[in-house]
Design an enzyme around this catalytic site. Structure first.
Site, PDB file in Angstrom:
ATOM      1  N   ASP A  94       0.844  -1.184   0.000  1.00  0.00           N
ATOM      2  CA  ASP A  94       0.000   0.000   0.000  1.00  0.00           C
ATOM      3  C   ASP A  94       0.888   1.246   0.000  1.00  0.00           C
ATOM      4  OD1 ASP A  94      -2.397  -1.275  -0.034  1.00  0.00           O
ATOM      5  OD2 ASP A  94      -2.763  -1.139   2.121  1.00  0.00           O
ATOM      6  N   ASP A 142      -4.740  -2.694   4.811  1.00  0.00           N
ATOM      7  CA  ASP A 142      -5.272  -2.107   6.040  1.00  0.00           C
ATOM      8  C   ASP A 142      -6.787  -2.117   6.093  1.00  0.00           C
ATOM      9  OD1 ASP A 142      -5.812  -0.235   4.129  1.00  0.00           O
ATOM     10  OD2 ASP A 142      -4.625   1.375   5.012  1.00  0.00           O
ATOM     11  N   ASP A 145      -9.392  -5.853   2.156  1.00  0.00           N
ATOM     12  CA  ASP A 145      -8.071  -6.392   1.835  1.00  0.00           C
ATOM     13  C   ASP A 145      -7.909  -7.820   2.338  1.00  0.00           C
ATOM     14  OD1 ASP A 145      -6.994  -4.204   0.488  1.00  0.00           O
ATOM     15  OD2 ASP A 145      -6.449  -3.201   2.352  1.00  0.00           O
TER      16      ASP A 145
END
Length: 1087
Positions: A398, A728, A732
């Site tokens: 990310d 997060d 996901d």
């Protein structure tokens, strides 16, 4: 209604029975029998708005006394004696105990010298006891490690409670009945309770009910919320009614634990040392290293069993033939001891050969690494992830919080058709424009997001909650408007409808009533999406101006893309007013109203502002990414930001080096390119994209999951890829759970993401992932070092015993001596070699990959050459040692009395193992085996301690270990032969490893894999196809310049679709559509 508690109106059983109800049944029961949720709150002495009093600790303690703590007790760990008893169930140890008892009985009952005849049997018994104690101590230590890790995981689970009108983050164990908790999407609920208010809530109750469909929760229809269930969408408040063992999940766990003991006992008979906590930590699917170790252990086991049987058979047969056939003696009872001696030697060979030290080495190395990784901000939830990370070849990371600081600040804004810099103030814009902007910021955000005072004077204010929303709230304060005052005027319970943010809609919308049948809709979200839903824009004078298609394109190009190219995250804020007559009719199903029609609510909006939010790259990230890239690990950024922002940040981080020809692609384009004409994902289409892909922008969790899965399943590279992924968000979960290693964010991550992950980054920092790679490789190397050492000892001990049994009808090493060697080789060596600290050199070589065998060419060379050296030494000492040292030979003696001859053999053998343990510290051909030895005091202590114990055994324990004291010269020669191992190690290092058998194939590094792929004829053919498409695109570009442009759908700049051109030859070309490299060789952006 059932019985009640005098203090709080209801007792535990009453509230527990209420939590067993569902849907409308629960609503009716609450209204009819309890008088509504407000009355329940009053009975529990709770203010549904302000919660419990924050300073009344006595009341909170009293609630714990009445309703219990929010803790579900775990099963008590096994005691040391239980673990020792389980260790004693090892088959080989049981055989040795039986043999020692028989030997003890025969020695005492039938041997002539009864004063010493008992020693052999008793000594073996003592050796077994020592082995059992060591095994139990290691298991006990291991269980303590697991318990500490589990405790750490539980301690890190905090939740937001409202006390005294303020939001506090407390540990879930501190939640009490009567608390009002605030939850949002991604949270795992810590207790049972009743929904007070909420927006767009959907809960995953599969952990409790087994139903996979998400359950919609709303006041008046379904208001019971259960602990351990996960909030997949929405936000709200809940009144806690049951905690701990009294919650529904607590009741289930209690019932399970009642019968678990009996079942566990049956299930663990074959694996007695594994604890309940360990079972939770270890995945059912074996990791890369575990699979290799299992295969190796089986092969060693076959070898050891064969050698043990042959040794025992040869010794017993030879004794019987010589005694009863050649010498013609009659059988006597005392002869059983000699026969039993051969049997014991065989069993001892099996004990030495079996690699029981392998799991011990793995456990010690993992436990040591996990403990140290905690200091490097890696909370390991699944142990296998620790060593798997060392084999990682790709990391899909990310952006926000991982590569950047997650400290958001609005530094650019476009409000009222005017651009502003970071120093904007109240007098810089129209009051009406500023008011509508600040109202939208304060109201259309999670009320748990807020700005707190700095902890210390001179520091920046703290951002609590969603960091993007906090940046907007600080922007609101900068303009002179108090977001708290706005929220006080518009409490959450007054909202008409809320569409919370998720990765699909990429926006958040809140509807509030204005009175007189009027409503106002506030929306914020991804700029290119929301701008294309706007029909008007607010001017500097607060007047509304039409926003045409051309205006929208210009706004995106001149404002949004300009901000994005500076690495800023852009958000658009919009609103619209609605009168009651315009609201469409709802379907009526499940209480649906017109406000549930999201397409109506979020269309024909008025654009108020576009803001550019800065989230600086962490200072340490570029160096960290450079480290992992040097280590052969490819880093890909997968982000929800637009491609311009993602490209700018990726360039700053070093993911997109200058002059590279890597790809930047949007999630929508990626999804389109990997599917065939039927919409099915094709691996061959994924293989065309992923080797060059470095940035996936505007991606959804599904895009991330498809990318991770596609890389893992690809056969394009020589060794299958091992993929780590960070996440997060709630959605996901699939990518985190399907990846080889899933990293969840400890600060910004949701509970759902954490539960799906293998490792939690407690600081949300990419630099911590680099530490995980280093520790993972260190675990792999530690096991490799131990295997190299153990196999050398295995080979030498087994061959020495077997050949000696065949040639001289005896083993130079007694059973007790071999048990000492086994203890040295397994327990001591595993502790010494498995606790080596990692070094930066681990990141200067390529990962092993998924398919490379554990024993490399270098290790195979070391094992073979050191085994040959040791065998040459010990056989020389066995057959010529008496002449060399001018002592009596022990070969052919009829009585097994201690001799200097075999003592020298035993002592020299142990000395070679001690010094070879130093050689084993390096398993990649390094010459300096002493490098870094002082950084591992455990290794030094074990080597020195082993040497000291060996001196005691030889000099003072001869009666037990069948040794006699040696002279100073003999000791010097034994030590010299041990030191010769170090010198021989230098010779071995100069021997080329290539002539070794092709047991292991060398790995092609990930850096070279793309080159390998580019030499593939299929890839070359596709490249020609891409060049042809480039020519077609040029033609289409000229045609498009004179044709009417299509209506933009998303606001992002799109390539002309060559598939619609008559020049496009076939569907095959359409499926293999691929961009070409630009002339400058820069990273290409596909939108």
């Amino acid at each position: 209604m059932e019985s009640s508690s005098p203090a709080y109106g209801y007792d535990v059983a009453t509230l527990q029975s209420l939590m067993e109800l569902r849907g409308s049944e629960a609503v009716k029961r609450i209204e009819n029998d309890f008088g509504g949720i407000e009355r329940i709150g009053r009975s529990l002495r709770t203010d549904l708005e302000r919660g419990l009093a924050s300073d009344d600790e006595a009341d909170i303690q009293e609630r714990r006394n009445v309703f219990g703590w929010n803790i579900i007790p775990t099963k008590k760990p096994k005691t040391f004696l239980q673990l020792a008893w389980e260790a004693l169930h090892d088959v080989t140890l049981i055989i040795l105990v039986g043999a020692s008892i028989i030997s003890l009985g025969i020695g005492i009952g039938f041997e002539e010298n009864k004063q010493t005849a008992w020693i052999d049997g008793f000594a073996i018994m003592v050796a077994v006891v020592i082995v059992v104690i060591v095994a139990a101590a290691n298991d006990y230590s291991k269980e303590k490690q697991f318990q500490a890790l589990q405790k750490q995981i539980k301690q890190d689970h905090n939740f937001n409670v409202i006390r005294g009108g303020n939001v506090f983050s407390v540990n879930v164990t501190e939640v009490v009945v009567g608390d009002v908790i605030s939850f949002k999407y991604g949270d795992a609920l810590p207790a049972d309770g009743i929904l007070i208010e909420g927006n767009d809530i959907r809960v995953d109750e599969s952990s409790m009910t087994g139903e996979n469909d998400h359950v919609k929760k709303r006041p008046g229809r379904d208001i019971v919320l259960l602990s351990s269930t996960q909030v997949m969408e929405g936000s709200g408040k809940m009144l806690v009614c049951a905690v701990g063992v009294n919650s529904q999940s607590g009741v289930i766990f209690t019932l399970m634990n009642r019968d678990k003991g009996k079942k566990k006992k049956e299930e663990k008979e074959e694996r007695p040392s594994q604890s309940d906590e360990e079972e939770d930590m270890v995945s059912s699917e074996k990791s890369v290293l575990q699979r290799k170790l299992t295969k190796l252990a089986i092969q060693i086991g076959y070898f050891g069993l064969t050698a043990a049987i042959l040794s025992a058979v040869v010794l017993i047969l030879r004794y019987c033939i010589e005694t009863y056939v050649v010498n013609g003696e009659d059988f006597e009872t005392k002869d059983l001891n000699d026969i039993l001696h051969g049997f014991i030697i065989g069993v001892t060979v099996l004990v030495v050969a079996l690699p029981e030290g392998l799991p011990l080495a793995v456990t010690i190395s993992l436990a040591y690494s996990v403990k140290k990784m905690m200091r490097d901000h890696n909370l390991v939830r699944h142990l296998y992830a620790c060593e798997t990370m060392g084999n990682a070849t790709a990391i899909c990371s990310d952006k926000t919080g991982t590569l950047t600081t997650n400290r958001m600040t609005v530094v650019r804004s476009y409000v009222g058709r005017k651009a502003y810099g970071p120093k904007v103030g109240r007098g810089d814009m129209n009051d009406d424009v500023m008011r509508i902007l600040c109202d939208g910021i304060a109201i259309n955000s999670g009320y748990s997001s807020c700005i707190l005072a700095p902890e210390r004077e001179g520091e920046l204010p703290r951002q609590a909650g969603n960091k993007t929303e906090c940046a907007l709230l600080q922007f609101c304060d900068l303009l002179g408007e108090s977001y708290k005052g706005i929220r006080d005027r518009h409490p959450e319970r007054s909202f008409t409808k809320v569409f919370t943010f998720n990765s699909i809609r990429k926006s958040m919308t809140t509807v509030i009533p204005l009175g007189d049948g009027k409503y106002r809709v506030f929306t914020k979200g991804a700029s290119e999406i929301l701008i294309n839903k706007c029909s008007y824009i607010v001017g500097s004078d607060a007047e509304l101006h039409p926003l045409s298609r051309v205006d929208r394109k210009n706004l995106i190009r001149n404002t949004v893309e300009t901000m994005a190219e500076q690495g800023l995250r852009t958000l658009t804020l919009a609103y619209k007013d609605v009168v009651e007559e315009e609201i469409p009719q709802g379907s009526g199903e499940e209480g649906e109203t017109g406000w549930d029609d999201e397409s109506f609510v979020t269309n024909d909006l008025v654009c108020v502002a576009v803001v550019g939010i800065e989230d600086p790259v962490r200072d340490e990230v570029p160096a960290s990414i450079d480290k992992v890239q040097m280590a052969g690990v490819t880093v890909r950024m997968v982000t929800g930001d637009n491609e311009k922002t993602a490209t700018a940040i990726a360039s700053k981080c070093g993911i997109l080096p200058p002059g590279s020809n890597f790809l930047v692609m949007t999630g929508r384009e990626f999804n389109r390119r990997i599917r065939d004409e039927n919409g099915n994902v094709k691996q061959e289409l994924v293989d065309v994209i992923w080797p060059r892909l470095r940035v996936l922008a505007r991606s959804s969790p599904e895009d991330k999951h498809l990318l991770v899965k596609g890389i893992m399943q690809s056969k394009l590279t020589k060794h299958q890829e091992v993929v780590a992924v960070t996440g997060d968000g709630t959605n996901d979960g699939p990518a985190l759970s399907s990846a080889d290693v899933g990293f969840a964010m400890g600060i910004a991550g949701t509970d759902v993401a954490k539960s799906a992950s293998d490792i939690v980054l407690t600081d949300d920092n990419f630099a911590s992932i680099v530490k995980a790679v280093m520790w993972g490789r260190n675990v792999y190397d530690s096991i490799s070092k131990f295997v190299q050492f153990q196999l050398t000892v295995n080979v030498v001990a087994v061959i020495l015993t077997f050949i000696s049994s065949c040639v001289i009808n005896d083993s130079p090493l007694t059973a007790l001596q071999m048990l000492w060697v086994n203890l040295l080789m397994d327990s001591m060596a595993s502790l010494a070699l498995a606790t080596e600290p990692p070094t930066d050199e681990l990141l200067q070589r390529k990962p092993y990959g998924r398919t490379k065998p554990l024993i490399s060419r270098t290790m195979f060379r070391n094992i073979v050459m050191h085994s040959l050296f040791q065998l040459a030494v010990v056989f020389t000492l066995v057959f010529a040692g008496a002449q060399l040292f001018d002592i009596d030979s022990a070969v052919g003696q009829t009585k097994r009395e201690p001799t200097q001859h075999f003592t020298i053999v035993f002592n020299a053998f142990v000395m070679m193992q001690i010094f070879n343990e130093i050689n084993a510290r390096k398993c990649h051909g390094e010459r300096n085996v002493f490098k870094g030895i002082t950084s591992n005091p455990i290794f030094i202590v074990i080597v020195v301690g082993t040497l000291a114990v060996q001196i005691l055994i030889v000099e003072y324990c001869g009666l037990v270990f069948h040794t006699v004291p040696l002279t100073a010269d003999q000791w010097l020669w034994c030590v010299f032969l041990g030191v010769a191992e170090l010198l021989w190690g230098q010779v071995v290092t100069t021997i080329p490893k290539n002539p070794m058998p092709s047991l292991v194939k060398d790995k092609v590094s990930p850096a070279d894999e793309v080159d390998t792929e580019e030499r593939n004829p299929r890839i070359l053919w596709m490249r020609g196809l891409w060049r042809l498409q480039a020519q077609i695109r040029v033609v289409n570009a000229f045609r498009a310049s004179v044709e009417t442009q299509p209506t933009p759908q998303t606001g992002s700049r799109k390539s002309t679709n060559a598939a619609n051109s008559p020049l496009y030859p076939s569907k095959l070309f359409r499926s293999l559509s691929q961009p070409t490299e630009d002339a400058a060789g820069n990273a290409e952006t596909i939108m």
